[in-house]
Design a protein around this motif. Structure first.
Motif, PDB file in Angstrom:
ATOM      1  N   GLU A  34       0.818  -1.215   0.000  1.00 54.75           N
ATOM      2  CA  GLU A  34       0.000   0.000   0.000  1.00 54.75           C
ATOM      3  C   GLU A  34       0.855   1.271   0.000  1.00 54.75           C
ATOM      4  OE1 GLU A  34      -2.591  -0.268   3.320  1.00 54.75           O
ATOM      5  OE2 GLU A  34      -3.452  -2.205   2.720  1.00 54.75           O
ATOM      6  N   GLN A  35       2.182   1.123  -0.088  1.00 55.92           N
ATOM      7  CA  GLN A  35       3.106   2.252  -0.148  1.00 55.92           C
ATOM      8  C   GLN A  35       2.984   3.158   1.089  1.00 55.92           C
ATOM      9  OE1 GLN A  35       5.370   2.444  -2.780  1.00 55.92           O
ATOM     10  NE2 GLN A  35       4.460   0.457  -3.290  1.00 55.92           N
ATOM     11  N   ARG A  36       2.783   2.560   2.250  1.00 58.61           N
ATOM     12  CA  ARG A  36       2.724   3.318   3.508  1.00 58.61           C
ATOM     13  C   ARG A  36       3.987   2.964   4.308  1.00 58.61           C
ATOM     14  NH1 ARG A  36      -2.312   5.377   4.647  1.00 58.61           N
ATOM     15  NH2 ARG A  36      -1.792   5.448   6.860  1.00 58.61           N
ATOM     16  N   LEU A  37       5.098   3.589   3.927  1.00 56.25           N
ATOM     17  CA  LEU A  37       6.397   3.230   4.462  1.00 56.25           C
ATOM     18  C   LEU A  37       6.849   4.229   5.516  1.00 56.25           C
ATOM     19  CD1 LEU A  37       8.140   2.297   1.091  1.00 56.25           C
ATOM     20  CD2 LEU A  37       7.103   0.751   2.765  1.00 56.25           C
ATOM     21  N   HIS A  38       7.376   3.700   6.618  1.00 59.39           N
ATOM     22  CA  HIS A  38       7.967   4.528   7.659  1.00 59.39           C
ATOM     23  C   HIS A  38       9.442   4.714   7.348  1.00 59.39           C
ATOM     24  CE1 HIS A  38       8.800   5.902  11.819  1.00 59.39           C
ATOM     25  NE2 HIS A  38       7.517   6.218  11.823  1.00 59.39           N
ATOM     26  N   HIS A  39      10.042   5.731   8.000  1.00 56.44           N
ATOM     27  CA  HIS A  39      11.453   5.996   7.709  1.00 56.44           C
ATOM     28  C   HIS A  39      12.402   5.241   8.641  1.00 56.44           C
ATOM     29  CE1 HIS A  39      10.271   9.023  10.760  1.00 56.44           C
ATOM     30  NE2 HIS A  39      11.476   8.789  11.239  1.00 56.44           N
ATOM     31  N   ALA A  40      11.879   4.644   9.755  1.00 58.75           N
ATOM     32  CA  ALA A  40      12.757   3.939  10.696  1.00 58.75           C
ATOM     33  C   ALA A  40      12.008   2.733  11.261  1.00 58.75           C
ATOM     34  CB  ALA A  40      13.198   4.870  11.821  1.00 58.75           C
ATOM     35  N   TYR A  41      12.671   1.570  11.212  1.00 60.65           N
ATOM     36  CA  TYR A  41      12.108   0.324  11.736  1.00 60.65           C
ATOM     37  C   TYR A  41      13.085  -0.259  12.756  1.00 60.65           C
ATOM     38  CZ  TYR A  41       8.959   0.509   7.685  1.00 60.65           C
ATOM     39  OH  TYR A  41       8.023   0.897   6.756  1.00 60.65           O
ATOM     40  N   LEU A  42      12.523  -0.793  13.856  1.00 60.92           N
ATOM     41  CA  LEU A  42      13.336  -1.433  14.887  1.00 60.92           C
ATOM     42  C   LEU A  42      12.861  -2.879  15.043  1.00 60.92           C
ATOM     43  CD1 LEU A  42      15.403  -1.439  17.229  1.00 60.92           C
ATOM     44  CD2 LEU A  42      13.553  -0.629  18.722  1.00 60.92           C
ATOM     45  N   PHE A  43      13.786  -3.828  14.838  1.00 61.97           N
ATOM     46  CA  PHE A  43      13.484  -5.253  14.980  1.00 61.97           C
ATOM     47  C   PHE A  43      14.197  -5.774  16.226  1.00 61.97           C
ATOM     48  CE2 PHE A  43      13.527  -4.285  10.398  1.00 61.97           C
ATOM     49  CZ  PHE A  43      12.192  -4.549  10.098  1.00 61.97           C
ATOM     50  N   VAL A 111      24.442  11.083   4.824  1.00 61.34           N
ATOM     51  CA  VAL A 111      23.005  10.875   4.743  1.00 61.34           C
ATOM     52  C   VAL A 111      22.368  11.823   3.728  1.00 61.34           C
ATOM     53  CG1 VAL A 111      20.849  11.129   6.045  1.00 61.34           C
ATOM     54  CG2 VAL A 111      22.779   9.927   7.060  1.00 61.34           C
ATOM     55  N   GLN A 112      22.876  13.032   3.634  1.00 61.08           N
ATOM     56  CA  GLN A 112      22.233  14.042   2.785  1.00 61.08           C
ATOM     57  C   GLN A 112      22.386  13.752   1.297  1.00 61.08           C
ATOM     58  OE1 GLN A 112      24.240  17.805   3.313  1.00 61.08           O
ATOM     59  NE2 GLN A 112      26.209  16.798   3.726  1.00 61.08           N
ATOM     60  N   TYR A 113      23.344  12.906   0.934  1.00 63.00           N
ATOM     61  CA  TYR A 113      23.575  12.640  -0.486  1.00 63.00           C
ATOM     62  C   TYR A 113      22.598  11.582  -0.995  1.00 63.00           C
ATOM     63  CZ  TYR A 113      27.898  15.106   0.525  1.00 63.00           C
ATOM     64  OH  TYR A 113      28.801  16.053   0.921  1.00 63.00           O
ATOM     65  N   GLY A 118      20.436   2.639  -6.035  1.00 63.10           N
ATOM     66  CA  GLY A 118      19.094   2.226  -5.712  1.00 63.10           C
ATOM     67  C   GLY A 118      18.111   3.374  -5.565  1.00 63.10           C
ATOM     68  N   ARG A 119      16.898   3.022  -5.155  1.00 57.12           N
ATOM     69  CA  ARG A 119      15.830   3.988  -4.944  1.00 57.12           C
ATOM     70  C   ARG A 119      15.956   4.647  -3.581  1.00 57.12           C
ATOM     71  NH1 ARG A 119      12.442   0.608  -5.861  1.00 57.12           N
ATOM     72  NH2 ARG A 119      12.202   0.933  -8.108  1.00 57.12           N
ATOM     73  N   PRO A 147      16.227  12.555   5.348  1.00 60.65           N
ATOM     74  CA  PRO A 147      15.840  12.883   3.968  1.00 60.65           C
ATOM     75  C   PRO A 147      14.898  11.814   3.418  1.00 60.65           C
ATOM     76  CG  PRO A 147      18.203  13.140   4.292  1.00 60.65           C
ATOM     77  CD  PRO A 147      17.681  12.471   5.524  1.00 60.65           C
ATOM     78  N   PRO A 148      14.088  12.165   2.438  1.00 58.62           N
ATOM     79  CA  PRO A 148      13.103  11.192   1.915  1.00 58.62           C
ATOM     80  C   PRO A 148      13.724   9.963   1.277  1.00 58.62           C
ATOM     81  CG  PRO A 148      13.165  13.156   0.549  1.00 58.62           C
ATOM     82  CD  PRO A 148      13.977  13.474   1.764  1.00 58.62           C
TER      83      PRO A 148
END
Length: 624
Positions: A34-43, A111-113, A118-119, A147-148
């Protein structure tokens, strides 16, 4: 080509081929589709449950050239490079070796670059809880608003060490330990694909030894293949793992059920000779008791592959549910105490002996122990000594002082003291041979120990005991064990009103006694007796208990009977409810007696006290 270990060869490449962690996979699949992606995941989770694997699959899903989805193609250059660990935009960091704040700042400088290939630029930080406090502080701002084109994937085995400020910026997924049967199922597919023969029980042993870790299970499987020479048999895997043969566990429970202490100690000795781990043995014993308890409630329930279903069902039929629950509870407590035992084997032995000693249907005198090595002559001598030590019901020398002429005919007075010495010598001989008596000392009547002293007192002071026969009579009665029914019942006497009296005369014990106590008599048709059992006790009823009740009734009435026990609501008072009511009434009478006692009233007034009614116990039990 170099051999690749199973843990790396069989690492899942997409979410749909991964085993376990369905609660995590479901959320990630929906978010990707559904393209509902978070920017940070913790496993978070223990070792080998799939934290890094899920993170790499997620990175492949984000950068697949076919587009963002939960099913990456696996053949494009991005998927191949990520699988081989050489994708330039997947930055994997081992936080355990890069804990300094300078390392974190160096990492965040790029990070800013934008990503090179990849995407998304994906930062996979493993064991993130090892970062220092300064490193966490340096990471916070970027982790909150990256950044996005940046995604953070964090993995940890100890989420409690992470600052709450980091946890609040991530979507947290807690990975669970995988159950042994799920691990065994995956190992079955792996070994089938690898064309390696195996036994089902060996897979369960490997799955249990892995303790929830799929990686550990695959590593142990590699070790087992090498140890067993390519054929995974149950005995070989048990030998490698140091685990116990499950047939021995079944034998232990069987001997517990029979109360055979000598055979139990023999089995423990065999386990020690084979170098078995007694902690694992106790865990296997608890697992079997758990299976037996389930089988008693649900006879058709599937049994774990480590045990034979037929044997488990046999134990469920032959062992009372009360014994199974008692054994399990004592085993749980013993598992905690094994670490405190001076020798683990001794702690295991004591656990089994406690199970025997506290069985509700077995006291120490009924345990089957090894007979002592005593010659037949010693047994005969001891039997004679015991017979001589017991007082006769009608002693001959006692009535003679009543007749003066008889006393003159008797031998001279110097021979009179001999009767005093004879009982003492006999008693000493009996005490020497006492260990030969099979019954334990706590089952003996206290009157037997006082008999020689009482006999001497009667012979020393005959004038104070003119009727010695009356004192000798109660002694033999005290050791009479068999109990006779209070009434001579016939089948015609059995009816709903007097079932309670009939029940009290039945020779039942343990769980069978408890089941019969919760029954009421329904009706009789010839020799066909019908009873109704309370609904709450229906789970305890089985063919064994019903057969014992029928045998007791047949013995009482002296004829063959057919017994039917239905389940329902009792319309009249059961023997158990009757006894509870009378015990409560007896208790209330005892409390009332104390409350009305003038001495208690004076003490209460003098010391401003209060009667603790919870501690009041009747002096005499209620009559049956």
């Amino acid at each position: 080509m170099a051999y690749q270990v199973l843990a790396r060869k069989w690492r899942p490449q997409n979410f749909h081929t991964m085993v376990g962690q369905e609660h995590v996979l479901r959320a990630l699949v929906h978010a990707l589709d559904e393209q509902r992606l978070h920017h940070a995941y913790l496993f978070a989770g223990t070792r080998g449950v799939g934290k890094t694997t899920i993170a790499r699959i997620l990175a492949r899903c984000l950068n697949c050239e076919e587009g963002v989805s939960s099913t990456p193609c696996g053949v494009c250059s991005s998927c191949v490079e990520i699988t081989e660990g050489r994708f330039v935009d997947l930055i994997e960091v081992d936080a355990a070796s890069r804990t300094k704040v300078e390392d974190t700042r160096e990492l965040l400088d790029n990070v800013q670059y934008a990503p090179t290939r990849g995407r998304f630029k994906v930062y996979l930080i493993d064991e993130v809880h090892m970062l220092s406090t300064s490193s966490f502080n340096a990471l916070l701002k970027t982790l909150e608003e990256p950044p996005p084109h940046v995604k953070f994937l964090l993995a940890t085995t100890d989420p409690q060490k992470l600052p709450i400020t980091v946890l609040s910026r991530c979507l947290q997924f807690n990975l669970k330990n995988m159950p042994a049967d799920q691990v065994a199922g995956h190992l079955r597919n792996v070994l089938t694909s690898e064309e390696i023969p195996f036994a089902e029980a060996s897979l369960w042993q490997l799955g249990r030894a892995a303790k929830g870790s799929m990686r550990d299970a695959l590593s142990l499987t590699d070790q087992a293949i090498a140890f067993c020479g390519g054929d995974l048999t149950e005995s070989s895997v048990n030998q490698m793992l140091g685990s116990i043969d499950q047939g021995k566990v079944v034998a232990i429970v069987s001997q517990l059920q029979q109360g055979n202490a000598s055979q139990l100690l023999h089995l423990i000795k065999e386990l020690a000779e084979h170098g078995q781990d007694f902690v694992v043995a106790l865990e296997d014993l608890l697992s079997l008791l758990h299976q037996v308890a389930i089988c008693q409630v649900l006879p058709d329930a599937p049994v774990s592959v480590q045990f034979d279903q037929v044997k488990v069902q046999e134990l469920a039929q032959s062992t009372s549910p009360a014994d199974v629950q008692l054994f399990y509870q004592m085993g749980i407590m013993a598992r905690k105490d094994l670490a405190a035992a001076p020798v683990v084997q001794a702690g295991f032995e004591m656990a089994l002996l406690r199970m025997l000693a506290f069985r509700p249907q077995l006291h120490a005198g009924q345990m089957q122990v090894a007979a002592p090595q005593i010659s037949p002559q010693a047994v005969a001598s001891n039997t004679t000594a015991i017979a001589e030590a017991q007082p006769e019901p009608e002693p001959q020398p006692e009535p003679e002082p009543e007749s003066a002429p008889k006393a003159k005919i008797e031998p001279e007075p110097e021979q009179a003291p001999q009767p005093e010495i004879q009982p003492e010598e006999t008693y000493q001989h009996q005490a020497t041979q006492a260990p030969v008596i099979e019954s334990p000392p706590w089952d003996e009547e206290p009157q037997l120990e006082q008999e020689p002293q009482l006999e001497q007192e009667r012979q020393l002071e005959p004038e104070r005991q003119p009727e010695p026969v009356a004192m000798a009579e109660p002694e033999p009665e005290a050791v009479v064990a068999p109990q006779k029914p209070a009434h001579d019942w016939t089948l015609a006497d059995l009816s709903e009103p007097n079932w309670i009296q009939v029940f009290n005369d039945l020779n039942l014990s343990g769980m069978t006694h408890a089941i019969a106590a919760n029954m009421v008599f329904a009706q009789r048709q010839g020799t066909h007796l019908q009873f109704t059992l309370e609904q709450g006790q229906s789970s305890m009823l089985n063919d064994t208990h019903q057969s014992r009740i029928c045998e007791a009734l047949e013995k009482m009435f002296g004829c063959e009977l057919k017994l039917s026990i239905g389940i329902g609501k009792a319309q009249t008072e059961t023997p158990f409810a009757n006894r509870q009511r009378r015990e409560a009434q007896h208790q209330n009478e005892a409390i009332s007696s104390l409350q009305n006692d003038p001495n208690v009233a004076s003490l209460t007034t003098a010391f401003n006290g209060q009667l603790d009614t919870d501690s009041v116990l009747p002096v005499n039990p209620i009559e049956i």
